[in-house]
Design a protein around this motif. Structure first.
Motif, PDB file in Angstrom:
ATOM      1  N   LEU A   1      43.537  35.019  30.896  1.00  0.00           N
ATOM      2  CA  LEU A   1      44.056  34.537  32.176  1.00  0.00           C
ATOM      3  C   LEU A   1      45.291  35.321  32.602  1.00  0.00           C
ATOM      4  CD1 LEU A   1      43.630  30.697  31.623  1.00  0.00           C
ATOM      5  CD2 LEU A   1      42.084  32.307  32.734  1.00  0.00           C
ATOM      6  N   THR A   2      46.066  35.765  31.635  1.00  0.00           N
ATOM      7  CA  THR A   2      47.267  36.535  31.975  1.00  0.00           C
ATOM      8  C   THR A   2      46.890  37.845  32.653  1.00  0.00           C
ATOM      9  OG1 THR A   2      48.323  35.606  30.005  1.00  0.00           O
ATOM     10  CG2 THR A   2      49.380  37.507  31.036  1.00  0.00           C
ATOM     11  N   LEU A   3      45.906  38.490  32.042  1.00  0.00           N
ATOM     12  CA  LEU A   3      45.450  39.740  32.629  1.00  0.00           C
ATOM     13  C   LEU A   3      44.837  39.488  34.006  1.00  0.00           C
ATOM     14  CD1 LEU A   3      44.860  42.805  32.315  1.00  0.00           C
ATOM     15  CD2 LEU A   3      42.686  42.162  31.272  1.00  0.00           C
ATOM     16  N   ALA A   4      44.116  38.395  34.109  1.00  0.00           N
ATOM     17  CA  ALA A   4      43.476  38.092  35.386  1.00  0.00           C
ATOM     18  C   ALA A   4      44.517  37.833  36.470  1.00  0.00           C
ATOM     19  CB  ALA A   4      42.556  36.887  35.229  1.00  0.00           C
ATOM     20  N   SER A   5      45.560  37.125  36.088  1.00  0.00           N
ATOM     21  CA  SER A   5      46.592  36.838  37.093  1.00  0.00           C
ATOM     22  C   SER A   5      47.306  38.115  37.524  1.00  0.00           C
ATOM     23  CB  SER A   5      47.585  35.830  36.520  1.00  0.00           C
ATOM     24  OG  SER A   5      48.240  36.399  35.392  1.00  0.00           O
ATOM     25  N   SER A   6      47.438  39.053  36.584  1.00  0.00           N
ATOM     26  CA  SER A   6      48.070  40.317  36.954  1.00  0.00           C
ATOM     27  C   SER A   6      47.201  41.097  37.935  1.00  0.00           C
ATOM     28  CB  SER A   6      48.346  41.155  35.709  1.00  0.00           C
ATOM     29  OG  SER A   6      47.125  41.578  35.121  1.00  0.00           O
ATOM     30  N   ARG A   7      45.909  40.833  37.909  1.00  0.00           N
ATOM     31  CA  ARG A   7      45.002  41.487  38.839  1.00  0.00           C
ATOM     32  C   ARG A   7      44.671  40.579  40.031  1.00  0.00           C
ATOM     33  NH1 ARG A   7      40.507  44.456  34.904  1.00  0.00           N
ATOM     34  NH2 ARG A   7      41.934  45.974  33.980  1.00  0.00           N
ATOM     35  N   ASN A   8      45.435  39.515  40.185  1.00  0.00           N
ATOM     36  CA  ASN A   8      45.257  38.583  41.291  1.00  0.00           C
ATOM     37  C   ASN A   8      43.869  37.934  41.276  1.00  0.00           C
ATOM     38  OD1 ASN A   8      47.857  39.144  42.303  1.00  0.00           O
ATOM     39  ND2 ASN A   8      47.057  40.987  43.334  1.00  0.00           N
ATOM     40  N   VAL A   9      43.432  37.558  40.089  1.00  0.00           N
ATOM     41  CA  VAL A   9      42.151  36.869  39.941  1.00  0.00           C
ATOM     42  C   VAL A   9      42.445  35.458  39.459  1.00  0.00           C
ATOM     43  CG1 VAL A   9      39.894  36.896  38.829  1.00  0.00           C
ATOM     44  CG2 VAL A   9      41.062  39.042  39.354  1.00  0.00           C
ATOM     45  N   ASN A  10      41.852  34.471  40.114  1.00  0.00           N
ATOM     46  CA  ASN A  10      42.170  33.087  39.746  1.00  0.00           C
ATOM     47  C   ASN A  10      41.402  32.658  38.499  1.00  0.00           C
ATOM     48  OD1 ASN A  10      39.531  32.301  40.480  1.00  0.00           O
ATOM     49  ND2 ASN A  10      40.171  32.184  42.648  1.00  0.00           N
ATOM     50  N   LEU A  11      41.692  31.442  38.065  1.00  0.00           N
ATOM     51  CA  LEU A  11      41.165  30.945  36.795  1.00  0.00           C
ATOM     52  C   LEU A  11      39.640  30.821  36.814  1.00  0.00           C
ATOM     53  CD1 LEU A  11      41.525  29.628  33.996  1.00  0.00           C
ATOM     54  CD2 LEU A  11      41.844  27.447  35.177  1.00  0.00           C
ATOM     55  N   ILE A  12      39.154  30.177  37.846  1.00  0.00           N
ATOM     56  CA  ILE A  12      37.703  29.934  37.894  1.00  0.00           C
ATOM     57  C   ILE A  12      36.935  31.257  37.962  1.00  0.00           C
ATOM     58  CG2 ILE A  12      35.856  28.888  39.246  1.00  0.00           C
ATOM     59  CD1 ILE A  12      37.847  26.757  40.102  1.00  0.00           C
ATOM     60  N   GLU A  13      37.432  32.132  38.774  1.00  0.00           N
ATOM     61  CA  GLU A  13      36.764  33.428  38.901  1.00  0.00           C
ATOM     62  C   GLU A  13      36.805  34.179  37.586  1.00  0.00           C
ATOM     63  OE1 GLU A  13      38.353  35.767  42.049  1.00  0.00           O
ATOM     64  OE2 GLU A  13      36.964  37.439  41.727  1.00  0.00           O
ATOM     65  N   THR A  14      37.925  34.057  36.896  1.00  0.00           N
ATOM     66  CA  THR A  14      38.048  34.745  35.609  1.00  0.00           C
ATOM     67  C   THR A  14      37.027  34.210  34.607  1.00  0.00           C
ATOM     68  OG1 THR A  14      40.394  35.109  35.956  1.00  0.00           O
ATOM     69  CG2 THR A  14      39.602  35.222  33.690  1.00  0.00           C
ATOM     70  N   LEU A  15      36.959  32.892  34.502  1.00  0.00           N
ATOM     71  CA  LEU A  15      36.013  32.301  33.556  1.00  0.00           C
ATOM     72  C   LEU A  15      34.574  32.600  33.959  1.00  0.00           C
ATOM     73  CD1 LEU A  15      37.720  28.829  32.931  1.00  0.00           C
ATOM     74  CD2 LEU A  15      37.788  30.883  31.500  1.00  0.00           C
ATOM     75  N   PHE A  16      34.322  32.508  35.266  1.00  0.00           N
ATOM     76  CA  PHE A  16      32.960  32.749  35.746  1.00  0.00           C
ATOM     77  C   PHE A  16      32.537  34.193  35.472  1.00  0.00           C
ATOM     78  CE2 PHE A  16      29.913  33.746  39.158  1.00  0.00           C
ATOM     79  CZ  PHE A  16      28.979  32.740  38.942  1.00  0.00           C
ATOM     80  N   ASN A  17      33.397  35.112  35.878  1.00  0.00           N
ATOM     81  CA  ASN A  17      33.055  36.525  35.662  1.00  0.00           C
ATOM     82  C   ASN A  17      33.011  36.857  34.176  1.00  0.00           C
ATOM     83  OD1 ASN A  17      32.983  36.800  38.404  1.00  0.00           O
ATOM     84  ND2 ASN A  17      35.010  37.754  38.586  1.00  0.00           N
ATOM     85  N   GLY A  18      33.957  36.296  33.443  1.00  0.00           N
ATOM     86  CA  GLY A  18      33.988  36.561  32.002  1.00  0.00           C
ATOM     87  C   GLY A  18      32.722  36.089  31.312  1.00  0.00           C
ATOM     88  N   ALA A  19      32.221  34.938  31.766  1.00  0.00           N
ATOM     89  CA  ALA A  19      30.985  34.435  31.163  1.00  0.00           C
ATOM     90  C   ALA A  19      29.821  35.378  31.435  1.00  0.00           C
ATOM     91  CB  ALA A  19      30.685  33.042  31.714  1.00  0.00           C
ATOM     92  N   PHE A  20      29.775  35.895  32.645  1.00  0.00           N
ATOM     93  CA  PHE A  20      28.681  36.821  32.963  1.00  0.00           C
ATOM     94  C   PHE A  20      28.809  38.121  32.165  1.00  0.00           C
ATOM     95  CE2 PHE A  20      27.589  34.217  36.624  1.00  0.00           C
ATOM     96  CZ  PHE A  20      26.215  34.383  36.686  1.00  0.00           C
ATOM     97  N   VAL A  21      30.027  38.584  32.059  1.00  0.00           N
ATOM     98  CA  VAL A  21      30.212  39.825  31.294  1.00  0.00           C
ATOM     99  C   VAL A  21      29.832  39.614  29.829  1.00  0.00           C
ATOM    100  CG1 VAL A  21      31.929  41.467  30.463  1.00  0.00           C
ATOM    101  CG2 VAL A  21      31.964  40.720  32.843  1.00  0.00           C
ATOM    102  N   LEU A  22      30.280  38.474  29.312  1.00  0.00           N
ATOM    103  CA  LEU A  22      29.955  38.181  27.910  1.00  0.00           C
ATOM    104  C   LEU A  22      28.440  38.054  27.717  1.00  0.00           C
ATOM    105  CD1 LEU A  22      30.887  37.438  25.047  1.00  0.00           C
ATOM    106  CD2 LEU A  22      31.015  35.063  25.811  1.00  0.00           C
ATOM    107  N   ALA A  23      27.826  37.305  28.634  1.00  0.00           N
ATOM    108  CA  ALA A  23      26.370  37.132  28.517  1.00  0.00           C
ATOM    109  C   ALA A  23      25.648  38.470  28.650  1.00  0.00           C
ATOM    110  CB  ALA A  23      25.884  36.158  29.582  1.00  0.00           C
ATOM    111  N   GLY A  24      26.087  39.260  29.617  1.00  0.00           N
ATOM    112  CA  GLY A  24      25.446  40.564  29.800  1.00  0.00           C
ATOM    113  C   GLY A  24      25.586  41.441  28.585  1.00  0.00           C
TER     114      GLY A  24
END
Lengths: 227, 865, 203
Positions: A133-156
């Motif tokens: 989340l820290t890295l995401a906030s530094s890139r102006n990405v919110n929590l939900i988007e971070t978890l959502f995108n992270g899940a897709f990346v992990l799954a992929g």
């Protein structure tokens, strides 16, 4: 009459572009002429580069102008180069194996270290950090988007890796199948791979289109200079 | 026993795959060459050489010395036997029993065919039987029923016939057997029996004993039970091997409890691999042993195990029908070979003993003094009663017999051959294969055509009787006419010198002479001191024929399946794919031309007019923002290492993407290096082209280090020690003393690393190999659009600080730079956008159309099927 | 010889690997890498010599297409001689680059545009499965998303769908492929270092 280098370059460029584009109407001798000349020119140029930028400055120069230590150290690659050149002769080709073995051993070690330190560990860490989340906030990405995108990346990542697991067991009927869970994961992995290759395809097309445009621009500019 | 091979010379255990002993370098397996020179077998009429082995006895094992002692005593005891007893014993000799086996081959046209009894067992339709007694002989040998022994008393004997025999043996078979028995009893000239087909692996596994006909096994076992001295020397034998036919195995299992006692006795025997031999051979050997144990010490080294194991495994295996076997007619009462049960029809009580009375009365239990030089008349009497196939198996026994032709033609005895053979315990001539020499010289067993069969050599040459070895050693001898019918048939066969060497002196032929000077005593191994031993040294092998290897493909079912699969794959790869139709090719060409025409028609006017209608991309992906941040962080004049790794084919795209990036730098100091051979000159072109605006007043400084060979190796070397790896620039000037590289001693001293590449692998190589040496300097990647998807993960993992990909990235940066109209990306952008839209339309439209057409084709194809 | 080559490969690999972990080996690592770089350059020359010998044989045997081989050899020798005399980065040599090498390669790349379009159009006719459809749809969306309209970016596709696909979905797949490649590289390299694989002809 002084012929400028740019003019020669333009003529050659125009000519060879047309020769290659003639392939659009089918394979023809003009296209082959262009390709064979291109191969010859490229090879001759590479040979000169190999001499002037590798053999001469890194091997011959130290042997001729270097210190005794440098000369001594350069004897080994000199011997290796000689061994490699023995590959030209079928009778002596076996001797080149020594030099080739040296290169393969060095290359294997370098790629191992690079793969582990440069890709394997960092990419695994990157997959984990997709939820950072820290890295995401530094890139102006919110929590939900971070978890959502992270899940897709992990799954992929996982499913794609699973797709490359080709271990299978024979069934009673003799057919080979992967385990059910792995088969399902691999099926999902195929989707991610399809998406990735689709992205690569789009990139290849974009690169090819850019080259195509540049060639047309080149032709237009050449014609325009004469018109 | 199956895991190791015991060296016949030194006795050490070796791995089964070894050819030579790892301790003494002796050959572990024999070569199948014929014997030559001094090792050649003795020819007919040639006198065997007397061997002196008595003085060597102290070095023999205790059990062997005991055997020799007992044999010696027995010989002395029986030396006083009269001619009649000799005649009787010889008529029942096991050698006589086997005498016809060797010669049977020539006379029998069907010697290699599967005997009918085996055909019947396997359920196959039996071949039309010839109306010859030899067929019934064989059937009788294998399946011998009660009726065979007493054809006149069929009604009484049949109830005793086991059920399995009823199932196996057809009715007509029984009648044939009876016929044979009748003929055998009164035949003047025994017919050639069919040679029973022995499986190839007869000697390849301990399972082989099951191949022995039960009657032989039982008979030998019962005879053995009478021989106390031999029982002490018995070796272990497996009662029911794996390859035993079911009917035989079940039969053996039924008798297993009764076999245990005998087995226990046999377990105490020396390491003998009795299981290497078929039971019937074992039984025959057992019959021999009864006499030989009394007569020859040499024989006792090999023979006893054979005999006793056979006894142990089959002593109690007698079926009821055999135990209650009614006696046959008294045909030769004067001969001792005629058992009591043939003279008296007395039922045997099963509770009386484990051994039937009729067997316990066999003369085999009466050791007879060995007579190497058997009178011909005695032999002839017995030969006439022996099945020829059995005679052939004992060729050596006829060496010392010189039957006359007239005697051979005479009817000798009506005693059943198998009985006379099994009861013969007086024939000492056939010294068993004890010699180490067989390791080198012995031919493969008679019934093992596959020389590569993995039989245990140690067991083979310690337990197998020599007559068996010689049965195949002299195929010419086996081609002789039947032994019992002509003088040729009883002509002494070839006796190998090693057999000759092993013959005990006391009981050997009187004609035997002392060993020649060329027969030096063996100096090592268990046979140390013995003379006439064939050399087992590896060097000897060279004189023999090379080892015969089986041409049989040893592949299991799975391997064959895989091979077939591979063959299919290869065939599919090489098989030409037929063209569906030329209309398809025509359609493809038309489609290609249509696409070309559309692209040219649309793009050429746009590019010719140089329209700039389409807007440059608005906004920027995070990767491009990161790249711009990196560029802004680079101080003026700071050296920036630029890896120029792209092919000339993509120079337009790369220059369009890279130029806006470098144009953002203020007074850049660019150090170019390339892992591509043309990278150096491409950098020159880039400097003089897109970066021309930075020259002069722009304060551009550049240094071209040129080509860095070796791929990842070169990158690693440069990352570790830049000045050593790339000491010169393209002009061959010392690069590291120039102002552009002042103070740069390592990769981490650069202000940034910018990778300009069209290849994801090249970017990966730079990222990987500089990961440990570049420190904290920013890494920027300017890539082709095709490489961007594979470089994106490195940006996501923060290994790359910025990524600018393709014309799109260049357009974004150009837009960030202010959107100059003369930028490369801007000039190309309209055509690029149109080309992309056109592609999307073609892909989706054409894709949907072709999807529909494809579905239609599939439906049509399905309907056609 | 086989053992010796294997020993050479394994020893060189171990020494190089040691340089990554032990500073004492860094000097040896640098030396060996420098040697390997030189040998790589020599190997490039050998490759070109092999090309020359192949086409020389074709000319000598007067095989079909030997005229093209002659063209190749002439252009090769001429370029090599010029480059040896003038040096590869001489301005004159830029004619070769900009007049022949870049035009031919870029033109071939331009032909790829048509071939790619043709393949994409025909793909679903030959293979209409889920992967193909996903592949084609993704490609179409990203192609469309990377284009712009006269008034700006492509709505939704250019601002949301395209970036999300490339930065999330394609990223997962690409990362999986990269890790797989790294694992494969690791395995192959270790097999070489263990002597199980001997691509240098030691088997």
């Amino acid at each position: 009459m002084v012929v400028s280098l740019d003019l020669i370059t333009g003529i050659l460029s125009f000519l060879f572009t047309l020769l290659v584009f003639s392939y659009l109407i089918g394979d023809n001798p003009l296209f082959r002429i262009a390709v064979y000349i291109f191969v010859g020119v490229s090879s001759g140029y590479i040979a000169a580069v190999a001499w002037w930028q590798v053999i001469w400055p890194r091997l011959v120069y130290p042997l001729v102008f270097g210190s005794m230590l440098e000369k001594g150290l350069m004897l080994v690659p000199l011997l290796g180069a000689v061994l490699i050149f023995m590959k030209i002769s079928p009778r002596l080709a076996g001797m080149s194996r020594i030099a080739m073995a040296f290169m393969v051993g060095v290359g294997a070690a370098v790629t191992i270290a690079g793969a582990v330190a440069g890709t394997l560990i960092p990419q695994v860490m990157g997959t984990i950090n997709a939820f950072d989340l820290t890295l995401a906030s530094s890139r102006n990405v919110n929590l939900i988007e971070t978890l959502f995108n992270g899940a897709f990346v992990l799954a992929g990542t996982i499913f794609t890796l699973t797709y490359f697991h080709f271990g299978a067991r024979p069934k009673a009927d003799g057919s080979m199948h992967r385990m059910g869970l792995i088969e399902l994961s691999a099926w999902v992995g195929r989707i991610f791979i399809g998406i990735t290759l689709g992205a690569v395809f789009a990139g290849v097309y974009a690169a090819a289109l850019t080259a195509f445009i540049e060639r047309i621009v080149s032709l237009i500019n050449f014609i325009g200079n004469f018109l | 026993m199956a895991d190791v091979i015991k060296c016949p010379v030194c006795g050490e255990s070796n791995l089964p795959d070894q050819e030579f002993c790892q301790y003494c370098r002796s050959r572990l397996e024999p070569l199948t060459g014929s014997l030559k020179g001094e090792d050649a077998p003795i020819k007919p009429g040639q006198a065997p050489t007397k061997k002196t082995t008595a003085e060597l006895e102290p070095i023999l094992p205790q059990w062997l010395r005991d055997a020799r002692d007992s044999a010696r005593k027995s010989t002395e005891k029986d030396s006083a036997s009269d001619d009649k007893s000799r005649q009787e014993s010889f008529s029942a000799s096991s050698f006589d029993l086997l005498a016809g086996l060797q010669s049977q081959k020539a006379g029998d046209e069907e010697d290699n065919e599967t005997p009918e009894w085996l055909t019947n067992i396997t359920g196959a339709t039996p071949k039309p039987k010839k109306d010859q007694p030899e067929s019934s002989e064989v059937r009788w040998v294998e399946l011998g029923g009660v009726n065979d022994f007493a054809p006149e008393e069929t009604a009484e004997a049949k109830p005793a016939e086991p059920s399995w025999l009823k199932d196996v043996t057809p009715t007509n078979e029984n009648s044939d057997l009876n016929d044979w028995f009748r003929e055998a009893s009164g035949s003047q000239t025994p017919q050639q029996p069919e040679q029973p087909t022995i499986p190839d692996d007869s000697f390849s596994a301990p399972a082989a004993p099951s191949d022995t006909p039960d009657w032989l096994r039982q008979m030998a076992a019962d005879s053995e039970a009478q021989n106390a001295s031999a029982a002490q020397l018995s070796s272990g034998g497996e009662s029911v091997p794996l390859d035993t036919p079911d009917w035989l195995r079940s039969f053996a299992e039924e008798n297993e409890p009764r076999n245990k006692a005998v087995k226990d006795a046999s377990d105490a025997s020396p390491a003998s691999s009795f299981g290497e031999e078929p039971d019937w051979l074992r039984a025959l050997g057992a019959s021999q042993d009864q006499t030989q144990s009394a007569g020859t010490a040499a024989f006792s080294e090999a023979g006893p195990g054979t005999f006793d194991a056979a006894a142990g495994s089959s002593a109690d295996n007698l079926p009821d029908w055999m135990q209650n076997l009614p006696p046959v007619e008294k045909e030769k009462p004067k001969q001792g070979t005629v058992p009591r049960w043939l003279q008296e029809e007395k039922p045997v009580s099963s509770a009386e003993t484990d051994m039937p009375v009729w067997l316990s009365d066999l003369p085999a239990s009466e050791p007879v003094a060995p007579e190497p030089e058997q009178p011909a008349a005695d032999e002839n009497l017995s030969f006439g009663d022996i099945p020829n196939w059995l005679k052939a198996a004992a060729p050596q026994s006829s060496i010392y017999s010189e039957p006359t032709e007239e005697q051979a033609s005479e009817p000798s005895s009506d005693t059943p051959d198998w009985l006379s053979a099994s009861s013969d315990a007086s024939q000492p001539q056939s010294t068993p294969a004890f010699s180490l020499d067989e390791i080198v010289d012995a031919p493969p067993p008679a019934f093992t055509p596959d020389a590569q069969a993995s039989y245990n050599m140690d067991a083979l040459f310690t337990d197998m009787p020599d007559w068996l070895s010689n049965a195949t050693e002299n195929p010419s001898a086996s081609n002789l006419t039947p032994a019992a019918t002509s003088a040729e048939s009883i002509t002494p066969g070839e006796l190998p010198s090693w057999v000759q060497a092993m013959r005990p002196v006391d009981s050997g032929s009187p004609l035997a002479s002392l060993a020649g000077s060329d027969q030096a005593p063996e100096s090592r191994g268990a046979l140390a001191g013995l003379q006439g031993v064939l050399p087992a040294a590896p060097g000897y092998a060279a004189t023999n024929r090379p080892k015969a290897y089986s041409i049989k493909l040893l592949a299991n079912e799975e391997q064959q399946t895989h091979a077939a699969m591979l063959e299919q794959i290869v065939a599919a790869e090489t098989a030409p794919v037929p063209i569906g139709s030329f209309s398809t090719l025509q359609t493809s060409r038309i489609l290609r031309w249509v696409i070309t025409f559309v692209l040219f028609v649309i793009l050429v006017p746009v590019l010719f007019m140089g329209t700039q209608s389409f807007s440059l991309p608005v906004g920027a992906p995070p990767a491009i923002d990161g790249a711009i941040e990196v560029l802004q962080s680079i101080p003026e004049g700071a050296p920036v290492l630029v890896a120029f790794d792209y092919e000339p084919a993509r120079s337009a795209e790369m220059e369009a993407a890279a130029a806006p990036i470098f144009n953002r730098l203020s007074k850049p100091n660019l150090i170019f290096i390339s892992t591509n051979e043309t990278g150096g000159i491409l950098a020159e072109r880039f400097i003089s082209g897109p970066l021309a605006g930075l020259s002069g007043d722009g304060g551009l400084q550049s240094l071209n280090l040129g080509y860095l060979p070796g791929g990842q190796m070169g990158i690693r070397a440069f990352a570790q020690n830049p000045s050593t790896t790339a000491p010169f620039d393209v002009a061959l000037a010392d690069a590291w003393t120039t102002p552009q590289l002042q103070g740069i001693t390592s990769l981490s001293k650069f202000a940034a690393l910018i990778i300009v590449t069209d290849n994801a692998n090249s970017a990966r190589a730079w990222i990987e190999q500089t990961s440990t040496t570049r420190g904290t300097i920013p890494l920027l990647v300017i890539s082709s659009a095709q490489a961007a998807p594979m470089i994106q993960p490195y940006y996501d993992s923060q290994q790359v600080n910025g990524l600018v990909a393709g014309l799109y990235g260049g357009a974004v940066v150009e837009q960030k730079n202010g959107g100059a109209s003369d930028g490369t990306a801007r000039r190309y952008w309209d055509a690029y956008s149109i080309g992309m839209l056109l592609a999307m339309a073609l892909v989706l439209g054409g894709g949907l159309l072709n999807l529909a057409l494809g579905l239609r084709d599939r439906v049509a194809a399905g309907e056609a099927k | 010889m086989r053992i010796f080559t294997a020993v050479v490969a394994i020893a060189a690999g171990i020494l190089i690997l040691g340089g990554y972990f032990f500073p004492a080996f860094e000097g040896m690592q640098a030396l060996l890498l420098n040697w390997a770089v030189i040998l790589a350059g020599a190997a490039a020359l050998v490759g070109i010599f092999n090309l020359v010998s192949v086409h020389t044989d074709k000319i000598r045997r007067q095989e079909k297409g030997s005229v093209y081989s002659a063209l190749l050899l002439i252009s090769l020798v001429a370029t090599f001689l010029f480059a040896m005399i003038l040096r590869p980065n001489h301005a004159t040599m830029k004619i070769v680059l900009s007049g022949i090498i870049i035009p031919v390669e870029a033109s071939l790349m331009g032909l790829l545009t048509i071939s790619l379009l043709y393949a994409a159009v025909r793909l679903l006719r030959r293979r209409a499965d889920l992967t193909s459809i996903i592949f084609l749809v993704t490609a179409a969306l990203l192609i469309l998303g990377s284009a712009t309209l006269p008034f700006g970016n492509m709505p939704v596709l250019g601002t949301f769908v395209g970036p999300w696909i490339t930065q999330v979905l394609a990223l997962g797949g690409a990362r999986g492929i990269l890790i797989g490649v790294a694992l494969g590289t690791l395995t192959t390299g270790l097999r070489v270092l263990f002597g199980a694989d001997r691509p240098y002809g030691g088997n």
